[in-house]
Design an enzyme around this catalytic site. Structure first.
Site, PDB file in Angstrom:
ATOM      1  N   LYS A  20      31.878  47.153  47.228  1.00 42.04           N
ATOM      2  CA  LYS A  20      32.787  46.431  46.335  1.00 42.04           C
ATOM      3  C   LYS A  20      34.160  46.368  46.994  1.00 42.04           C
ATOM      4  CE  LYS A  20      34.467  46.429  41.524  1.00 42.04           C
ATOM      5  NZ  LYS A  20      34.397  47.097  40.203  1.00 42.04           N
ATOM      6  N   SER A  51      33.153  44.186  36.169  1.00 45.57           N
ATOM      7  CA  SER A  51      33.849  43.586  37.285  1.00 45.57           C
ATOM      8  C   SER A  51      33.073  43.667  38.598  1.00 45.57           C
ATOM      9  CB  SER A  51      35.210  44.267  37.479  1.00 45.57           C
ATOM     10  OG  SER A  51      35.043  45.623  37.821  1.00 45.57           O
ATOM     11  N   SER A  93      31.905  48.408  34.146  1.00 43.34           N
ATOM     12  CA  SER A  93      31.792  47.469  35.269  1.00 43.34           C
ATOM     13  C   SER A  93      30.670  47.713  36.265  1.00 43.34           C
ATOM     14  CB  SER A  93      33.110  47.413  36.026  1.00 43.34           C
ATOM     15  OG  SER A  93      34.011  46.606  35.337  1.00 43.34           O
TER      16      SER A  93
HETATM   17  N1  GLN Z   1      35.397  44.853  31.282  1.00 46.53           N
HETATM   18  C1  GLN Z   1      36.275  45.969  31.160  1.00 46.53           C
HETATM   19  C2  GLN Z   1      37.683  45.523  31.446  1.00 46.53           C
HETATM   20  O1  GLN Z   1      37.887  44.369  31.553  1.00 46.53           O
HETATM   21  C3  GLN Z   1      35.839  47.075  32.079  1.00 46.53           C
HETATM   22  C4  GLN Z   1      36.183  46.821  33.482  1.00 46.53           C
HETATM   23  C5  GLN Z   1      35.762  47.915  34.409  1.00 46.53           C
HETATM   24  O2  GLN Z   1      34.916  48.760  34.070  1.00 46.53           O
HETATM   25  N2  GLN Z   1      36.367  47.952  35.574  1.00 46.53           N
HETATM   26  O3  GLN Z   1      38.583  46.285  31.574  1.00 46.53           O
END
Ligand code: GLN
Length: 486
Positions: free
Chosen positions: A76, A151, A175
């Site tokens: 990532k 994400s 995410s």
């Molecule tokens: N979707 C969540 C957010 O927008 C979690 C994102 C994540 O786990 N990095 O913050």
């Protein structure tokens, strides 16, 4: 080769039936053909990857290969990797080439794995659909009109489309698990502190945790063996004895008590996801498990709590991006203050700015007690719910995401709808618990459904056992998107 497990790939590499260079080149060729459609990778660097593959081949030639030596892994783009552009999905870091390796990257390097490239992600990991990436949205390999989740959507799409053998992700509020669910792969967020955050670009430090994304639980165990471990450069890294996360994979599940939180099966869960999760639970009963009705009464507060705490931490973490020493700097400005303002105004996208504003607000004098402190108190209550629940069950199961993958653009104008994608995952981060998602069939429009498995602290080996037994009894995890060339 594309459907081989990591264990199988490791043994063909060690038996020299294929070289790491050949395997790496095969994936690079696939990326060259398919990435323009899926946009799963932000950066590939064939020269750097092939150089690592050649080194791996030299180690393998000496008979010194370990489990992952020579295997191409996608990283990532939140992990700093020396000599690699590391953007975190943001224009702010469009030109940042990291001078050092994150702990996770050096762990993979030390074992001889090949860095295959940096995967696309929501900007600074803020999002649930990958649409906040400065580098464009990732497409879901099962239906390219749909989102892959976020994400870590680039990693999830890359694993599903066989554009890598496995990948890494990070999970602050879901995410790893939510994109794994939406792309039909397996993903694990470990207990907070098990994997070092050193060199992982910070979003909300008290919630961020790195973990593996792959096609099976068995693969996840091998990856976690490499990723986990104490690192003194992260003050929240836990000093635990190294463990073999694959040690319990083959245990039978007789007597396993599965807790089903009533709040996870209530209004808001789409019926196709509920049906698939129900079928998976029935399969577990066949495998010898029993089911217990449990309650996580404060979990309904997890989204509002998270959207106070995560932006608060993000507003602080992101203050370092000021255009001075690295990253984006506005081309024109009048003085220093103007340079800061313009660089941040132009370098950050809308969702990141929204979070910085919320975070600054909830931390400001006069509001701190009303928002930040209250949220911290509720965070404790949410964690306590799990402690109570684990007195009645060994493992908790439920849906990972309330729906299957939605259409690109569908939730773009409605941040609250987007935030609700993580309704079943966020409480796990707030409590610091380990959570995972595994494929459990298909819902409406033939899109994958994820089953979430939550364990108590440090129960990763047990969760992987629970997931692996299901994957021995079903074949959902080995299905591949039909429109992807294999
Ligand atoms: N979707 C969540 C957010 O927008 C979690 C994102 C994540 O786990 N990095 O913050």
């Amino acid at each position: 080769m594309l459907n081989s497990s990591l264990r199988q790939l490791g043994s063909v590499l060690r038996a020299k039936k294929i070289s790491s260079v050949e395997l790496t080149q095969m994936y690079l060729d696939r990326i060259a053909t398919l990435n323009s459609e899926l946009n799963a990778y932000i950066t590939v660097n064939p020269e750097a990857s092939l150089a690592q593959a050649r080194e791996a081949d030299a180690v393998l030639a000496q008979g010194k290969g370990q489990a992952l030596t020579g295997i191409p892994i996608a990283q990532k783009d939140i992990f700093c990797a020396k000599g690699w552009r590391t953007t975190c999905g943001s224009k702010m870091l469009h030109n940042f080439v990291s001078p050092y390796d994150a702990h996770v990257i050096s762990q993979f390097n030390n074992t001889g794995a090949v860095n295959l490239g940096k995967t696309n992600m929501d900007e600074f990991a803020m999002g649930s659909s990958n649409e906040t990436s400065h580098y464009g949205a990732v497409k879901n390999p099962w239906d390219t009109a749909r989102v892959p989740g976020g994400s870590s959507g680039g990693s999830a799409a890359a694993v599903a489309a066989r554009l890598c053998a496995a990948a890494t992700g990070t999970d602050t509020g879901g995410s790893i698990r939510q994109p794994a669910a939406l792309c039909g792969i397996s993903g694990l967020k470990p207990t907070y502190g098990v994997v070092s955050r050193y060199g992982m670009i910070a979003f909300a430090s008290s919630l961020d945790q790195a973990g593996p994304m792959a096609r099976s639980a068995e693969d996840l165990a091998l990856l976690l063996n490499t990723m986990a471990g104490f690192d003194e450069r992260d003050s929240t890294s836990l000093q635990c004895e190294p463990e073999d996360y694959a040690r319990d994979l083959d245990k039978p599940l007789n007597g396993l008590r599965i807790g089903l939180p009533r709040e996870f099966f209530a209004e808001g869960l789409s019926s196709d996801v509920g049906l698939a999760v129900g079928t998976a639970i029935a399969e577990y009963k066949k495998l010898g498990a029993s089911v217990v009705d449990i309650s996580l009464p404060n979990s309904r507060l997890s989204i509002p709590v998270y959207y106070v705490l995560a932006p608060a931490e993000a507003s602080s973490n992101l203050s370092r991006f000021d255009g001075v020493r690295y990253g984006y700097r506005a081309p024109e400005y009048t003085d220093l203050a103007d340079m800061y303002e313009k660089s941040r105004a132009q370098g950050f996208g809308a969702e990141v700015k929204r979070r910085i504003m919320i975070g600054t607000y909830v931390l400001s004098h006069g509001y701190y007690d009303a928002y930040y402190l209250q949220a911290q108190k509720i965070r404790r209550l949410i964690a306590q719910d799990f402690v109570e629940a684990f007195k009645q069950c060994d493992i908790i199961m439920g849906p990972t995401s309330p729906t299957t993958a939605f259409n690109l653009g569908e939730k773009g104008d409605d941040p609250v709808q987007m935030y609700l994608s993580d309704i079943y995952t966020i409480a796990v981060n707030l409590a610091g618990l380990p959570g995972m998602s595994i494929p459990a069939g298909f819902g409406a429009n033939n899109m994958p459904v994820g089953l979430q498995i939550i364990g108590t602290y440090f129960a990763e080996a047990q969760m992987l056992n629970v997931a692996h037994q299901y994957q021995l009894a079903t074949d959902w995890h080995s299905r591949a998107p039909q429109n992807i060339k294999l």
